[in-house]
Design a protein around this motif. Structure first.
Motif, PDB file in Angstrom:
ATOM      1  N   ARG A   1      39.968  65.711 -14.521  1.00  0.00           N
ATOM      2  CA  ARG A   1      39.496  64.412 -14.032  1.00  0.00           C
ATOM      3  C   ARG A   1      40.442  63.864 -12.967  1.00  0.00           C
ATOM      4  O   ARG A   1      41.675  63.983 -13.083  1.00  0.00           O
ATOM      5  CB  ARG A   1      39.418  63.407 -15.189  1.00  0.00           C
ATOM      6  CG  ARG A   1      38.337  63.741 -16.197  1.00  0.00           C
ATOM      7  CD  ARG A   1      38.408  62.846 -17.411  1.00  0.00           C
ATOM      8  NE  ARG A   1      37.536  63.360 -18.469  1.00  0.00           N
ATOM      9  CZ  ARG A   1      37.768  63.245 -19.767  1.00  0.00           C
ATOM     10  NH1 ARG A   1      38.874  62.622 -20.183  1.00  0.00           N
ATOM     11  NH2 ARG A   1      36.930  63.741 -20.645  1.00  0.00           N
TER      12      ARG A   1
ATOM     13  N   LYS B   1      33.300  61.524 -16.328  1.00  0.00           N
ATOM     14  CA  LYS B   1      33.321  61.499 -17.795  1.00  0.00           C
ATOM     15  C   LYS B   1      33.044  62.869 -18.389  1.00  0.00           C
ATOM     16  O   LYS B   1      33.598  63.227 -19.443  1.00  0.00           O
ATOM     17  CB  LYS B   1      32.300  60.492 -18.306  1.00  0.00           C
ATOM     18  CG  LYS B   1      32.325  60.315 -19.813  1.00  0.00           C
ATOM     19  CD  LYS B   1      31.379  59.226 -20.267  1.00  0.00           C
ATOM     20  CE  LYS B   1      31.467  59.026 -21.781  1.00  0.00           C
ATOM     21  NZ  LYS B   1      30.556  57.950 -22.244  1.00  0.00           N
TER      22      LYS B   1
ATOM     23  N   ARG C   1      32.098  52.134 -15.536  1.00  0.00           N
ATOM     24  CA  ARG C   1      32.802  52.098 -16.825  1.00  0.00           C
ATOM     25  C   ARG C   1      32.987  53.468 -17.470  1.00  0.00           C
ATOM     26  O   ARG C   1      34.029  53.720 -18.116  1.00  0.00           O
ATOM     27  CB  ARG C   1      32.088  51.145 -17.775  1.00  0.00           C
ATOM     28  CG  ARG C   1      32.959  50.669 -18.937  1.00  0.00           C
ATOM     29  CD  ARG C   1      32.372  49.429 -19.568  1.00  0.00           C
ATOM     30  NE  ARG C   1      32.384  48.300 -18.652  1.00  0.00           N
ATOM     31  CZ  ARG C   1      31.418  47.383 -18.565  1.00  0.00           C
ATOM     32  NH1 ARG C   1      30.350  47.472 -19.330  1.00  0.00           N
ATOM     33  NH2 ARG C   1      31.512  46.386 -17.716  1.00  0.00           N
ATOM     34  N   PRO C   2      32.011  54.402 -17.374  1.00  0.00           N
ATOM     35  CA  PRO C   2      32.253  55.721 -17.989  1.00  0.00           C
ATOM     36  C   PRO C   2      33.512  56.410 -17.474  1.00  0.00           C
ATOM     37  O   PRO C   2      34.194  57.103 -18.231  1.00  0.00           O
ATOM     38  CB  PRO C   2      30.986  56.503 -17.615  1.00  0.00           C
ATOM     39  CG  PRO C   2      29.933  55.454 -17.478  1.00  0.00           C
ATOM     40  CD  PRO C   2      30.641  54.281 -16.869  1.00  0.00           C
TER      41      PRO C   2
ATOM     42  N   GLU D   1      36.249  54.862 -16.452  1.00  0.00           N
ATOM     43  CA  GLU D   1      37.363  54.158 -17.100  1.00  0.00           C
ATOM     44  C   GLU D   1      37.503  54.595 -18.549  1.00  0.00           C
ATOM     45  O   GLU D   1      38.621  54.840 -19.038  1.00  0.00           O
ATOM     46  CB  GLU D   1      37.118  52.654 -17.014  1.00  0.00           C
ATOM     47  CG  GLU D   1      38.220  51.810 -17.620  1.00  0.00           C
ATOM     48  CD  GLU D   1      37.909  50.321 -17.529  1.00  0.00           C
ATOM     49  OE1 GLU D   1      38.759  49.527 -17.964  1.00  0.00           O
ATOM     50  OE2 GLU D   1      36.821  49.969 -17.045  1.00  0.00           O
ATOM     51  N   ASP D   2      36.390  54.711 -19.243  1.00  0.00           N
ATOM     52  CA  ASP D   2      36.418  55.141 -20.647  1.00  0.00           C
ATOM     53  C   ASP D   2      36.987  56.546 -20.786  1.00  0.00           C
ATOM     54  O   ASP D   2      37.581  56.884 -21.824  1.00  0.00           O
ATOM     55  CB  ASP D   2      35.005  55.096 -21.242  1.00  0.00           C
ATOM     56  CG  ASP D   2      34.467  53.672 -21.362  1.00  0.00           C
ATOM     57  OD1 ASP D   2      35.278  52.722 -21.331  1.00  0.00           O
ATOM     58  OD2 ASP D   2      33.233  53.523 -21.478  1.00  0.00           O
ATOM     59  N   ALA D   3      36.821  57.362 -19.737  1.00  0.00           N
ATOM     60  CA  ALA D   3      37.316  58.735 -19.779  1.00  0.00           C
ATOM     61  C   ALA D   3      38.805  58.833 -19.463  1.00  0.00           C
ATOM     62  O   ALA D   3      39.383  59.915 -19.558  1.00  0.00           O
ATOM     63  CB  ALA D   3      36.525  59.601 -18.793  1.00  0.00           C
ATOM     64  N   GLY D   4      39.421  57.718 -19.084  1.00  0.00           N
ATOM     65  CA  GLY D   4      40.854  57.711 -18.837  1.00  0.00           C
ATOM     66  C   GLY D   4      41.262  57.705 -17.381  1.00  0.00           C
ATOM     67  O   GLY D   4      42.465  57.700 -17.073  1.00  0.00           O
ATOM     68  N   THR D   5      40.298  57.696 -16.464  1.00  0.00           N
ATOM     69  CA  THR D   5      40.621  57.582 -15.044  1.00  0.00           C
ATOM     70  C   THR D   5      40.953  56.132 -14.715  1.00  0.00           C
ATOM     71  O   THR D   5      40.321  55.213 -15.226  1.00  0.00           O
ATOM     72  CB  THR D   5      39.430  58.065 -14.183  1.00  0.00           C
ATOM     73  OG1 THR D   5      39.288  59.479 -14.346  1.00  0.00           O
ATOM     74  CG2 THR D   5      39.628  57.749 -12.713  1.00  0.00           C
ATOM     75  N   ARG D   6      41.971  55.939 -13.901  1.00  0.00           N
ATOM     76  CA  ARG D   6      42.313  54.579 -13.454  1.00  0.00           C
ATOM     77  C   ARG D   6      41.251  54.103 -12.483  1.00  0.00           C
ATOM     78  O   ARG D   6      41.081  54.671 -11.406  1.00  0.00           O
ATOM     79  CB  ARG D   6      43.692  54.574 -12.785  1.00  0.00           C
ATOM     80  CG  ARG D   6      44.119  53.199 -12.257  1.00  0.00           C
ATOM     81  CD  ARG D   6      45.522  53.250 -11.677  1.00  0.00           C
ATOM     82  NE  ARG D   6      45.593  53.992 -10.426  1.00  0.00           N
ATOM     83  CZ  ARG D   6      45.650  53.424  -9.209  1.00  0.00           C
ATOM     84  NH1 ARG D   6      45.635  52.111  -9.089  1.00  0.00           N
ATOM     85  NH2 ARG D   6      45.724  54.174  -8.121  1.00  0.00           N
TER      86      ARG D   6
END
Length: 305
Positions: free
Chosen positions: A105, A98, A149-150, A152-157
């Protein structure tokens, strides 16, 4: 790919790292001791310490870290270790992802979880859409997955690998039972009608590779066999694979005495299907318990008379 991997020294991690290396990927293994090899890097997840440059240099991160569920009685101290060994590692990795600039990333995080998420499902079939259960393992899986979750929130799959116990001669499901079964003391648990989630270790490895390459798949994925089996079916297949009868039954009270709180998880029923993998067209090499058991123990199935 350049892959950063935590938990590479575990049962599944060792095999997956070797398989990915053979496929031409560049693996860097995160270790908690001083690094001793060129493909190792030190981190300290208990202190939230991970060099961001290691993550920024990776196309994908695979996190399989976590203390063994079934090797020890669940004392309060060991339950804390089960939680911290999973949540601290996941939170450390997700937190670094994140914090990185978007262009640095990793594209993918394969994050370990477990079918323990579902708790006791009885005879009800569940897929990835089902809510978490109400057992200790279900709660552990809930906080474990939330720690990712952080990222995922940052756009990583983020792919959550809800893994079932693996069928392998050296695995924690088969190895402790091999000697009793060879001596004809293999036994079902209670009535044997409870459902078991499982997967052949080769199918788990193939599925992990499959998910690493499928950018369209994210979220929870059940890594289970095509067909769940009952405990009685598991016991019968085990007995056939070692050419010994398996007609005994272990009273559930014996498990309570031997395993303590872990017995509750051992007795529960989990009828879990691989909804995401099925829809994605994944093909299992060992879809049923008998083929997986015979392959794991290196035996040829008995021919019908």
């Amino acid at each position: 790919m350049r892959i950063l991997m935590a938990g590479a020294s575990g049962f599944l991690g060792t095999r997956l790292a070797a398989r990915l290396t053979d496929a031409g990927h560049d693996i860097t293994r995160l270790v908690r001791r001083p690094a001793q090899k060129p493909d190792e890097a030190t981190w300290r997840p208990g202190q939230n310490q991970l060099d961001p440059a290691l993550v920024a240099g990776a196309d994908a991160v695979i996190n399989l870290a976590g203390a063994s569920i079934g090797h020890w009685r669940w004392t309060p101290g060991y339950k804390r270790l089960l939680r911290s060994s999973r949540v601290d590692t996941t939170a450390t990795i997700a937190g670094v992802i994140k914090q990185l600039p978007a262009e640095d990333r990793p594209r993918t995080l394969l994050q370990a979880s477990a079918v323990g998420w579902y708790g006791d499902t009885g005879d009800r079939t569940v897929t990835e859409e089902a809510p978490a259960g109400r057992t200790f393992l279900a709660d552990l899986c809930r906080v474990w997955e939330a720690a990712a979750r952080p990222a995922e929130d940052a756009g990583t799959r983020v792919v959550l690998l809800r893994t079932a116990p693996a069928i392998s001669r050296e695995g924690s499901l088969i190895k402790p039972l091999l000697l009793p079964f060879k001596f004809g003391a293999g036994a079902r648990i209670g009535s044997g009608r409870q459902w078991m989630a499982w997967i052949a270790v080769d199918d788990w490895l193939t599925a992990a590779e499959f998910l690493l390459d499928r950018d369209s798949i994210a979220g929870p994925v059940n890594l289970v066999a095509a067909e769940p089996c009952t405990n009685a079916e598991f016991t019968k297949a085990f007995g056939r694979a070692v050419h010994r009868p398996a007609v005994l039954s272990v009273p559930t009270v014996v498990l309570d005495v031997a395993l303590g709180e872990l017995a509750g998880e051992a007795k529960q029923s989990q009828r879990v299907r691989a909804g995401v993998l099925e829809r994605a067209g994944f093909e299992w090499a060992y879809p049923d318990i008998e083929s997986a058991m015979f392959a794991a123990l290196g035996r040829e199935p008995a021919q019908p008379r």
